[in-house]
Design a protein around this motif. Structure first.
Motif, PDB file in Angstrom:
ATOM      1  N   ALA A 336      53.047 -20.479 -49.449  1.00 55.08           N
ATOM      2  CA  ALA A 336      53.787 -19.223 -49.296  1.00 55.08           C
ATOM      3  C   ALA A 336      52.866 -18.040 -48.988  1.00 55.08           C
ATOM      4  O   ALA A 336      51.676 -18.022 -49.334  1.00 55.08           O
ATOM      5  N   LEU A 337      53.447 -17.055 -48.335  1.00 55.15           N
ATOM      6  CA  LEU A 337      52.786 -15.787 -48.090  1.00 55.15           C
ATOM      7  C   LEU A 337      52.389 -15.166 -49.422  1.00 55.15           C
ATOM      8  O   LEU A 337      53.141 -15.228 -50.406  1.00 55.15           O
ATOM      9  N   LYS A 338      51.186 -14.555 -49.480  1.00 49.29           N
ATOM     10  CA  LYS A 338      50.671 -13.982 -50.721  1.00 49.29           C
ATOM     11  C   LYS A 338      50.519 -12.469 -50.592  1.00 49.29           C
ATOM     12  O   LYS A 338      50.242 -11.962 -49.494  1.00 49.29           O
ATOM     13  N   PRO A 339      50.679 -11.735 -51.685  1.00 43.31           N
ATOM     14  CA  PRO A 339      50.367 -10.307 -51.643  1.00 43.31           C
ATOM     15  C   PRO A 339      48.912 -10.107 -51.221  1.00 43.31           C
ATOM     16  O   PRO A 339      48.006 -10.775 -51.706  1.00 43.31           O
ATOM     17  N   GLY A 340      48.711  -9.188 -50.276  1.00 46.39           N
ATOM     18  CA  GLY A 340      47.382  -8.951 -49.737  1.00 46.39           C
ATOM     19  C   GLY A 340      47.129  -9.635 -48.410  1.00 46.39           C
ATOM     20  O   GLY A 340      46.170  -9.300 -47.703  1.00 46.39           O
ATOM     21  N   THR A 345      52.739  -9.455 -36.233  1.00 47.45           N
ATOM     22  CA  THR A 345      54.131  -9.599 -35.808  1.00 47.45           C
ATOM     23  C   THR A 345      54.212  -9.869 -34.317  1.00 47.45           C
ATOM     24  O   THR A 345      53.221  -9.775 -33.588  1.00 47.45           O
ATOM     25  N   MET A 346      55.415 -10.165 -33.857  1.00 49.57           N
ATOM     26  CA  MET A 346      55.654 -10.454 -32.451  1.00 49.57           C
ATOM     27  C   MET A 346      55.272  -9.278 -31.550  1.00 49.57           C
ATOM     28  O   MET A 346      54.876  -9.465 -30.397  1.00 49.57           O
ATOM     29  N   SER A 347      55.361  -8.060 -32.074  1.00 46.60           N
ATOM     30  CA  SER A 347      55.020  -6.868 -31.304  1.00 46.60           C
ATOM     31  C   SER A 347      53.521  -6.674 -31.164  1.00 46.60           C
ATOM     32  O   SER A 347      53.077  -5.819 -30.398  1.00 46.60           O
ATOM     33  N   GLY A 348      52.746  -7.442 -31.914  1.00 45.04           N
ATOM     34  CA  GLY A 348      51.299  -7.266 -31.938  1.00 45.04           C
ATOM     35  C   GLY A 348      50.820  -6.408 -33.095  1.00 45.04           C
ATOM     36  O   GLY A 348      49.618  -6.384 -33.401  1.00 45.04           O
ATOM     37  N   ARG A 349      51.712  -5.695 -33.753  1.00 42.14           N
ATOM     38  CA  ARG A 349      51.326  -4.882 -34.906  1.00 42.14           C
ATOM     39  C   ARG A 349      50.972  -5.782 -36.086  1.00 42.14           C
ATOM     40  O   ARG A 349      51.636  -6.794 -36.317  1.00 42.14           O
ATOM     41  N   VAL A 430      56.831  12.447 -43.188  1.00 45.60           N
ATOM     42  CA  VAL A 430      56.037  12.226 -44.396  1.00 45.60           C
ATOM     43  C   VAL A 430      56.400  10.903 -45.063  1.00 45.60           C
ATOM     44  O   VAL A 430      55.553  10.249 -45.692  1.00 45.60           O
ATOM     45  N   TYR A 431      57.658  10.472 -44.946  1.00 42.42           N
ATOM     46  CA  TYR A 431      58.050   9.176 -45.519  1.00 42.42           C
ATOM     47  C   TYR A 431      57.329   8.031 -44.798  1.00 42.42           C
ATOM     48  O   TYR A 431      56.890   7.069 -45.423  1.00 42.42           O
ATOM     49  N   ARG A 432      57.211   8.137 -43.481  1.00 45.54           N
ATOM     50  CA  ARG A 432      56.546   7.078 -42.720  1.00 45.54           C
ATOM     51  C   ARG A 432      55.095   6.919 -43.132  1.00 45.54           C
ATOM     52  O   ARG A 432      54.545   5.799 -43.129  1.00 45.54           O
ATOM     53  N   ARG A 433      54.463   8.013 -43.538  1.00 43.27           N
ATOM     54  CA  ARG A 433      53.051   7.948 -43.921  1.00 43.27           C
ATOM     55  C   ARG A 433      52.829   7.158 -45.205  1.00 43.27           C
ATOM     56  O   ARG A 433      51.715   6.732 -45.490  1.00 43.27           O
ATOM     57  N   GLN A 434      53.910   6.960 -45.968  1.00 41.63           N
ATOM     58  CA  GLN A 434      53.785   6.123 -47.171  1.00 41.63           C
ATOM     59  C   GLN A 434      53.481   4.667 -46.820  1.00 41.63           C
ATOM     60  O   GLN A 434      53.066   3.888 -47.684  1.00 41.63           O
ATOM     61  N   LEU A 435      53.694   4.276 -45.569  1.00 46.40           N
ATOM     62  CA  LEU A 435      53.475   2.902 -45.131  1.00 46.40           C
ATOM     63  C   LEU A 435      52.088   2.704 -44.519  1.00 46.40           C
ATOM     64  O   LEU A 435      51.769   1.605 -44.060  1.00 46.40           O
ATOM     65  N   ASP A 436      51.238   3.745 -44.531  1.00 48.21           N
ATOM     66  CA  ASP A 436      49.885   3.607 -43.996  1.00 48.21           C
ATOM     67  C   ASP A 436      49.095   2.603 -44.833  1.00 48.21           C
ATOM     68  O   ASP A 436      49.235   2.538 -46.063  1.00 48.21           O
ATOM     69  N   SER A 437      48.271   1.810 -44.150  1.00 45.73           N
ATOM     70  CA  SER A 437      47.507   0.753 -44.821  1.00 45.73           C
ATOM     71  C   SER A 437      46.029   0.864 -44.478  1.00 45.73           C
ATOM     72  O   SER A 437      45.658   1.250 -43.361  1.00 45.73           O
ATOM     73  N   ASP A 438      45.179   0.490 -45.439  1.00 44.82           N
ATOM     74  CA  ASP A 438      43.737   0.426 -45.196  1.00 44.82           C
ATOM     75  C   ASP A 438      43.336  -0.905 -44.578  1.00 44.82           C
ATOM     76  O   ASP A 438      42.221  -1.046 -44.060  1.00 44.82           O
ATOM     77  N   ALA A 439      44.250  -1.898 -44.625  1.00 45.03           N
ATOM     78  CA  ALA A 439      43.893  -3.248 -44.192  1.00 45.03           C
ATOM     79  C   ALA A 439      44.545  -3.655 -42.876  1.00 45.03           C
ATOM     80  O   ALA A 439      44.151  -4.668 -42.290  1.00 45.03           O
ATOM     81  N   ALA A 440      45.551  -2.900 -42.416  1.00 46.02           N
ATOM     82  CA  ALA A 440      46.296  -3.293 -41.217  1.00 46.02           C
ATOM     83  C   ALA A 440      46.933  -2.061 -40.602  1.00 46.02           C
ATOM     84  O   ALA A 440      46.717  -0.924 -41.061  1.00 46.02           O
ATOM     85  N   ASP A 441      47.739  -2.264 -39.560  1.00 45.79           N
ATOM     86  CA  ASP A 441      48.432  -1.136 -38.939  1.00 45.79           C
ATOM     87  C   ASP A 441      49.373  -0.457 -39.924  1.00 45.79           C
ATOM     88  O   ASP A 441      49.564   0.763 -39.876  1.00 45.79           O
TER      89      ASP A 441
END
Length: 506
Positions: A336-340, A345-349, A430-441
Motif C-alpha cells: 500500500a501507499l505510505k505517508p511520505g 500523476t497523469m498530468s506530470g505533477r 491563501v487556501y491553495r498555499r496550504q498544499l505547498d510541499s517541500d518534497a513535491a509539487d
C-alpha cells in the motif's frame, strides 16, 4: 411502477386500494369545506371533526388515513397536507409523504385526485414541473435499500398510480404537459434509484472490476461508447494517482470512460468525473472501526455520474459529455501507499502523500486529466471527499468549490431546480498555499483547517484552468435516517443535478 394521468369523473373511477386527496390548512378552516375531496359528505365531515379536535391540520406533508367503511368502493382515503401555493420542493415532499402512507397500507393501485389549483402547478411551478416533481417524490419516497436475505426481496407493493384531475374533461388542455412531466420525472427517479442501489451495494460485491462491468452494461443498454482502462493501460498512461491508491488492494483499479455525443457540431463538451472508491479503509492511515461499514458509500460520486448518464441515455439531449469514473479500493497491505511517498500523476505533477486517507483527490486528479485529454471543455467533479463538509453544512447541502462564477451559478441553479441545495465555499489563493510541499509539487492534505476547501482546490489544480466545479457530497450522499424523498443509506445526491445540467427543465 407505472404512472399515468387519466380523465373522467373521479367519483365513478374509485376502484383502487387508496384514494389520495390534497388539502391545505386554509381549505380545512373554511365552513363546509370538502375536506376529503368532496368524495362523500360523511368523509368530509369526519375530516372537519378531526381538525376541530386538533387531530389533523393539513400542514405540509401531514397525513391522515380514513377507512371508508363501505361509503366508497376504495377501502381508504389518504389526506395529504400541502402549502397553499406549493413550489416543486413542496410537491416533491408531499408525494414522498404519499409514498410513506400508501406503503403502510400495502396498496398496489392508488389514485391521486388533483384539484384545479394543483393541476395547474402552483406558485412558480408550471404543470410539467409539477408533474415531474410529484412523480420523483412518489418513486423516490417508495425506494428503499434492497437487503440481501435468504428469502429474497419482497416485491414493491405499489404497482400503479393514476393522477386524476377532479375537474375531469376540463383539464384535457394540460394533458400533454402532465404526461411529459410524469415521463421525465420517472426517468430522473429511475436514475437516482440506480445510483442508490450501486452505492448501497456491499464492497465485496462491487469491486473496481465489477463497477467497470456495471458501466459497460449500462453503456450497452443505452448505446453509449465505453472504454475501460485496466491497471496495465493506466500504467502506460502514467496514472500514478489511481495506481497509487489501488496498489494496496488485491482488486486492481480501473479508469472508466463513457462518451455521449448528442451535438456533434458543438465544441462544448462536459466532463463529469465521479469518485469511485468502492471501499475506503483509509489505507495505512487507517480509519476507526466504528462506522467503517458506511465506506461502501465512498463511490457515491461515481454512482451519481453513472445515474446521470442513465438519464442522459434515455432523454438523448443535444449535448456532449465525457463521463469519467476513476475507481479503486483503498486498502492497507505490504504494497500500500505510505505517508511520505511521492507519486507522479497523469498530468506530470508530483504529489507528496501526507495522509493515505485523502485518496479520493488522488484518483480524481487522474480523472480530470483523462476527461481533458478526451476533449472536455468544462468540468464538474462529484465526490464524497471530506468529512469536514459535514461540520460546515451537515447532511443538508452539498459543498462546492469552483474557479468559474458562471459555471458555478449554472450548477447551483440546476441543484435548486432538483431540490438538491449547493453552497459555494470560498477559494482564496491563501487556501491553495496550504498544499505547498517541500518534497513535491504539492501535498494531498493542507491541514485540519478549511479541509473541504483545500481538498477541492487540490482537485482544481488538475482542471488546467478550464471552467470547473467541485461538488463535495461527503454529507449528502448517505443518511443515517431517512427524510422526505431520501431514504436511509444512499441518497443518489447530485444525480438529478447533473441530469438537469444536461437537459434543463423548462
Amino acid at each position: 411502477m407505472s404512472l399515468q394521468i387519466t380523465y373522467g369523473n373521479p367519483k365513478h373511477e374509485m376502484e383502487a386500494d387508496a384514494l389520495v386527496v390534497f388539502v391545505t390548512e386554509a381549505g380545512l378552516s373554511e365552513e363546509n369545506a370538502q375536506a376529503a375531496g368532496g368524495l362523500h359528505p360523511q368523509l368530509d365531515a369526519a375530516v372537519r371533526q378531526l381538525r376541530e379536535r386538533g387531530l389533523y391540520h393539513g400542514k405540509p406533508e401531514e397525513l391522515y388515513t380514513l377507512p371508508t367503511v363501505g361509503l366508497l368502493p376504495t377501502p381508504f382515503v389518504v389526506c395529504v397536507g400541502l402549502a397553499a401555493e406549493p413550489d416543486a420542493d413542496g410537491l416533491r415532499s408531499a408525494a414522498a409523504a404519499v409514498a410513506r402512507g400508501v406503503r403502510s397500507l400495502k396498496a398496489r393501485h392508488i389514485r391521486l385526485l388533483l384539484p384545479e389549483w394543483l393541476l395547474t402547478g402552483g406558485a412558480g411551478c408550471e404543470p410539467q414541473a409539477a408533474a415531474q416533481a410529484m412523480s420523483e417524490g412518489l418513486i423516490l419516497g417508495l425506494h428503499s435499500r434492497e437487503a440481501i436475505r435468504r428469502e429474497g426481496k419482497e416485491a414493491d407493493a405499489l404497482e400503479s398510480a393514476a393522477f386524476v384531475p377532479q375537474s375531469g374533461q376540463e383539464a384535457l388542455g394540460l394533458a400533454a404537459a402532465w404526461e411529459a412531466g410524469l415521463r421525465r420525472g420517472t426517468i430522473f427517479a429511475d436514475g437516482v434509484c440506480y445510483a442508490r442501489e450501486l452505492t448501497n451495494r456491499p464492497g465485496n460485491l462491487l469491486t473496481p472490476e465489477q463497477l467497470a462491468e456495471e458501466a459497460e452494461q449500462l453503456a450497452a443498454e443505452l448505446e453509449l461508447e465505453c472504454e475501460v482502462l485496466d491497471e496495465w493501460s493506466a500504467a502506460e498512461q502514467g496514472m500514478g494517482g489511481l495506481l497509487g491508491v489501488g496498489q494496496g488492494s488485491a482488486h486492481p483499479p480501473r479508469m472508466i470512460v463513457l462518451h455521449y455525443q448528442g451535438a456533434p457540431d458543438d465544441k462544448t463538451v462536459w466532463g463529469w468525473v465521479g469518485k469511485g472508491i468502492t471501499f475506503d479503509t483509509g489505507g495505512i492511515s487507517l480509519k476507526k472501526a466504528a462506522g467503517m461499514e458506511e465506506m461502501i458509500s465512498d463511490m457515491g460520486g461515481a454512482a451519481a455520474v453513472l445515474g446521470a448518464m442513465r438519464i442522459v441515455g434515455k432523454l438523448r439531449p443535444a449535448i456532449n459529455i465525457v463521463a469519467v469514473v476513476p475507481t479503486a479500493e483503498n486498502m492497507p497491505s505490504d504494497r500500500a501507499l505510505k505517508p511520505g511517498d511521492v507519486i507522479t500523476t497523469m498530468s506530470g505533477r508530483t504529489v507528496e502523500v501526507v495522509n493515505t486517507d485523502a485518496e479520493g483527490r488522488l484518483v480524481l486528479a487522474d480523472g480530470l486529466t483523462t476527461a481533458i485529454q478526451r476533449g472536455a471543455t468544462q468540468l464538474v467533479d462529484v465526490a464524497t471527499l471530506t468529512g469536514a463538509v459535514m461540520v460546515a453544512l451537515g447532511d443538508v447541502a452539498t459543498g462546492a468549490v469552483s474557479n468559474h462564477p458562471g459555471l458555478m451559478e449554472t450548477v447551483r441553479q440546476a441543484g435548486e431546480r432538483s431540490g438538491e441545495p449547493i453552497w459555494e465555499l470560498p477559494s482564496y489563493p491563501v487556501y491553495r498555499r496550504q498544499l505547498d510541499s517541500d518534497a513535491a509539487d504539492m501535498k494531498n492534505v493542507g491541514g485540519r483547517l478549511a479541509g473541504t476547501i483545500t481538498g477541492g482546490l487540490f482537485i482544481g489544480t488538475f482542471a488546467e484552468e478550464l471552467p470547473w466545479v467541485h461538488l463535495d457530497i461527503g454529507g449528502t450522499a448517505w443518511l443515517s435516517k431517512g427524510r422526505g424523498w431520501e431514504g436511509k443509506g444512499a441518497t443518489g445526491a447530485m444525480t438529478r443535478t447533473l441530469a438537469e445540467l444536461a437537459s434543463p427543465s423548462r
